[in-house]
Design an enzyme around this catalytic site. Structure first.
Site, mmCIF file in Angstrom:
data_model
loop_
_atom_site.group_PDB
_atom_site.id
_atom_site.type_symbol
_atom_site.label_atom_id
_atom_site.label_comp_id
_atom_site.label_asym_id
_atom_site.label_seq_id
_atom_site.Cartn_x
_atom_site.Cartn_y
_atom_site.Cartn_z
ATOM 1 N N TYR A 1 -1.316 53.528 45.106
ATOM 2 C CA TYR A 1 -2.069 53.290 43.850
ATOM 3 C C TYR A 1 -3.487 53.857 43.907
ATOM 4 O O TYR A 1 -4.400 53.292 43.311
ATOM 5 C CB TYR A 1 -2.149 51.795 43.520
ATOM 6 C CG TYR A 1 -0.837 51.105 43.251
ATOM 7 C CD1 TYR A 1 0.292 51.808 42.886
ATOM 8 C CD2 TYR A 1 -0.731 49.723 43.361
ATOM 9 C CE1 TYR A 1 1.496 51.160 42.639
ATOM 10 C CE2 TYR A 1 0.465 49.053 43.112
ATOM 11 C CZ TYR A 1 1.573 49.786 42.758
ATOM 12 O OH TYR A 1 2.757 49.144 42.509
ATOM 13 N N HIS A 2 -3.643 54.998 44.620
ATOM 14 C CA HIS A 2 -4.987 55.568 44.738
ATOM 15 C C HIS A 2 -5.049 57.011 44.236
ATOM 16 O O HIS A 2 -5.531 57.902 44.943
ATOM 17 C CB HIS A 2 -5.458 55.492 46.196
ATOM 18 C CG HIS A 2 -5.461 54.092 46.729
ATOM 19 N ND1 HIS A 2 -5.122 53.766 48.009
ATOM 20 C CD2 HIS A 2 -5.750 52.922 46.103
ATOM 21 C CE1 HIS A 2 -5.209 52.450 48.167
ATOM 22 N NE2 HIS A 2 -5.577 51.912 47.025
ATOM 23 N N PRO A 3 -4.594 57.270 42.998
ATOM 24 C CA PRO A 3 -4.622 58.649 42.508
ATOM 25 C C PRO A 3 -6.066 59.125 42.326
ATOM 26 O O PRO A 3 -6.927 58.368 41.902
ATOM 27 C CB PRO A 3 -3.908 58.554 41.152
ATOM 28 C CG PRO A 3 -4.153 57.149 40.704
ATOM 29 C CD PRO A 3 -4.140 56.324 41.973
ATOM 30 N N HIS B 1 -2.332 58.116 48.420
ATOM 31 C CA HIS B 1 -1.927 57.651 49.745
ATOM 32 C C HIS B 1 -0.440 57.288 49.718
ATOM 33 O O HIS B 1 -0.075 56.269 49.121
ATOM 34 C CB HIS B 1 -2.718 56.398 50.140
ATOM 35 C CG HIS B 1 -4.180 56.640 50.358
ATOM 36 N ND1 HIS B 1 -5.149 55.758 49.952
ATOM 37 C CD2 HIS B 1 -4.830 57.674 50.942
ATOM 38 C CE1 HIS B 1 -6.336 56.238 50.299
ATOM 39 N NE2 HIS B 1 -6.167 57.389 50.895
#
Ligand SMILES: Cc1cc2nc3c(=O)[nH]c(=O)nc-3n(C[C@H](O)[C@H](O)[C@H](O)COP(=O)(O)OP(=O)(O)OC[C@H]3O[C@@H](n4cnc5c(N)ncnc54)[C@H](O)[C@@H]3O)c2cc1C
Length: 518
Positions: free
Chosen positions: A448-450, A301
């Site tokens: 921080y949403h890999p 994101h």
């Protein structure tokens, strides 16, 4: 822990005790005949009472004491930036902000359309219900009231002054109130659903591992780094090679589950000989299978924050919760419902902006894709992470809309009266669309949403690494189960979806052992 555990033969060995891996260990070990070993590179804290404060304290992220020290390249012109990931039992769920959001139903229905029909909304809803104990809406048919992860929302009187002002400003800007952001049709502004009890972060180590530790068939071992998997000439994974206290050992198991997260899972697969053939050969790694998809399709994101100083700097105290509220809505003209989030972040972590807070615009459905690769076969080498945020115009224009909406908040009462000065974007440099687009293309960073770096899909899909049951197409005896198997990022922060993946694959391992070679 005596070292004889190295010699054992297990039914299931899980690598990585994070949001997915801890859940799989807990669910798979409900079957008492399965011996289950959970290995974690970081430390394990078996007693909640002896857990370090940075892991307990949900008011802020833990980004140093239990972190991998990764960096990533956000955009072509952006600066390499720290990319936190939890390195401890509980994984990133033990260091994160505790936002407990589900994606929208269309996200999971889209996964199903891509050939993963087991993951439609209808099928995943019972898993989301099972993982949670929603203290506010547990009675609703689309919620659960008895799961390991406790979720609640801050009532108005527990919101800090800036978050109360944010919700009031949202009303002034015409957004509807949304009491439950996890209502499948919900949108608007309201309190965040959060997996915390006062300060206590309810990580998967707390919710799932703590009650499962007593089982004699489950062993949890920290400080053990996975180097690679070893397979035989029939394409079956037979051992995992690990490092502990400076010693390298191999452990045998009938089934291995890789749950090292979207950043660490691809390097482990590459080191095991599974990845793009040319790249593996260049690194001197013996190729077991040429699999293009390992490390490709990095989804995330993109986010960019407005930053403003407060007249009363104590309102931006790090003794207040980092996040309490959210606005979830759809960009103008977009076909992707709820593809934008706006969040007030109580204080900014930029050293040059003390006494400041930020308002982040976050693009929840993005067309851009990045990569995770390694430049060395050394099992301790840092991966190379490249994101390419907002290079795709379809992403940049929606981020522009979100960023302008975030700017409108700082001009709207009662938030406007709390603000001393707008620090970013610099008002003297112009706020026309072209200037803002330049900032977005240059400065967008990770939410921080890999995920997506070993994505699931049918065997005929060239980019798919695992099938919809998590089984690696190219090898037997190996399952991947973590954020890396998501085909695309859901329109929500990814922790609950990672836990849901653990619930599903853990249940399958327990109830359909034959499908996993057990
Ligand atoms: C600072 C931060 C804030 C976040 N905030 C939120 C939030 O508020 N809400 C939300 O929904 N999401 C949030 N996220 C994202 C969310 O936490 C992740 O999407 C989720 O935890 C991913 O789960 P996972 O199981 O895929 O990986 P992880 O939880 O990261 O687990 C991977 C585990 O594998 C271990 N591991 C890795 N490599 C090896 C190896 N070689 N050998 C042995 N073990 C290994 C790691 O140490 C780790 O414990 C945040 C993430 C971070 C880092």
């Amino acid at each position: 822990m005596p070292d004889e555990w190295f010699a054992d033969q297990y039914d299931v060995v899980i690598i990585g005790a994070g949001s997915s891996g801890s859940v799989i260990a807990a669910r798979a070990s409900e079957q008492p005949n399965h011996s289950v070993l959970l290995l974690e590179a970081g430390p394990d804290y078996p007693l909640i009472g002896e857990t370090p404060f940075d892991l307990v304290n949900s008011y802020r992220n833990s980004t140093a004491d239990h972190d991998w020290g990764h960096a990533y390249q956000p955009t072509a012109e952006g600066r390499p930036t720290a990319f936190p990931r939890g390195r401890v039992t509980g994984g990133s769920s033990a260091v994160n902000t505790t936002i407990a959001l589900r994606g929208v139903p269309e996200d999971y229905d889209h996964w199903a359309e891509l050939g993963n029909e087991q993951w439609s909304w209808e099928r995943v809803l019972p898993l989301f219900n099972r993982l949670e104990r929603d203290l506010d809406f547990g009675h609703e048919p689309y919620h659960g009231d008895a799961g390991p992860i406790t979720i609640r929302r801050y009532p108005h009187e527990e919101l800090s002054e800036t978050h109360q002002a944010f919700l009031e400003a949202a009303r002034g800007l015409g957004y509807p109130d949304c009491a439950d952001q996890n209502d499948p049709q919900g949108w608007g502004s309201g309190p965040q659903p959060m997996n915390k009890l006062q300060r206590l972060r309810v990580s998967t180590a707390v919710g799932y591992l703590a009650p499962a530790r007593i089982r004699p068939n489950l062993k949890i071992v920290g400080d053990t780094h996975c180097r690679r998997f070893i397979s035989d000439d029939r394409g079956r994974v037979t051992h995992v090679e690990v490092e502990r206290n400076g010693e390298v050992r191999r452990i045998a198991s009938k089934l291995f589950v890789l749950s090292a997260g979207a950043i660490q899972t691809p390097p482990i697969l590459w080191r095991s000989g599974l990845g793009p053939q040319r790249a593996l050969e260049d690194l001197g790694i013996e190729v077991v299978a040429d699999v293009e998809g390992v490390g490709a399709n990095l989804c995330d994101h993109p986010a960019l924050s407005v930053i403003a100083t407060l007249k009363d700097p104590s309102l931006a105290s790090s003794e207040l919760p980092l996040i309490q509220t959210i606005l979830r809505y759809t960009a103008p003209g977009s076909e992707h419902r709820n593809d934008l989030q706006i969040e007030l972040i109580t204080w900014t972590q930029r050293a040059d902006s003390p006494g400041a807070f930020s308002i982040a615009a976050v693009l929840e459905q993005s067309h851009g894709r990045g990569t995770v690769r390694i430049d060395s076969a050394d099992p301790h080498a840092q991966p190379r992470i490249e994101q390419h945020f907002c290079e795709d115009d379809r992403d940049a224009v929606r981020m522009l809309a979100g960023f302008k909406d975030a700017l409108a908040f700082v001009e709207t009462e009662p938030l406007a009266s709390l603000i001393d000065e707008l620090r970013f974007p610099d008002p003297s440099r112009g706020a026309d669309d072209e200037s803002l687009l330049n900032l977005i293309r240059r400065l967008s960073g990770s939410g921080y949403h890999p995920c997506g770096t070993a994505r699931m899909g049918p065997a005929e899909d060239a980019g798919a690494v695992v099938d919809q049951f998590g089984r690696v197409h190219a090898l037997s005896g190996l399952v991947v189960a973590d954020a890396s198997i998501m085909p695309e990022v859901p329109r929500a922060n990814t922790n609950l979806t990672s836990i849901m993946i653990g619930e599903q694959i853990g249940e399958w391992i327990r109830t359909r052992p034959g499908d996993y070679g057990l």
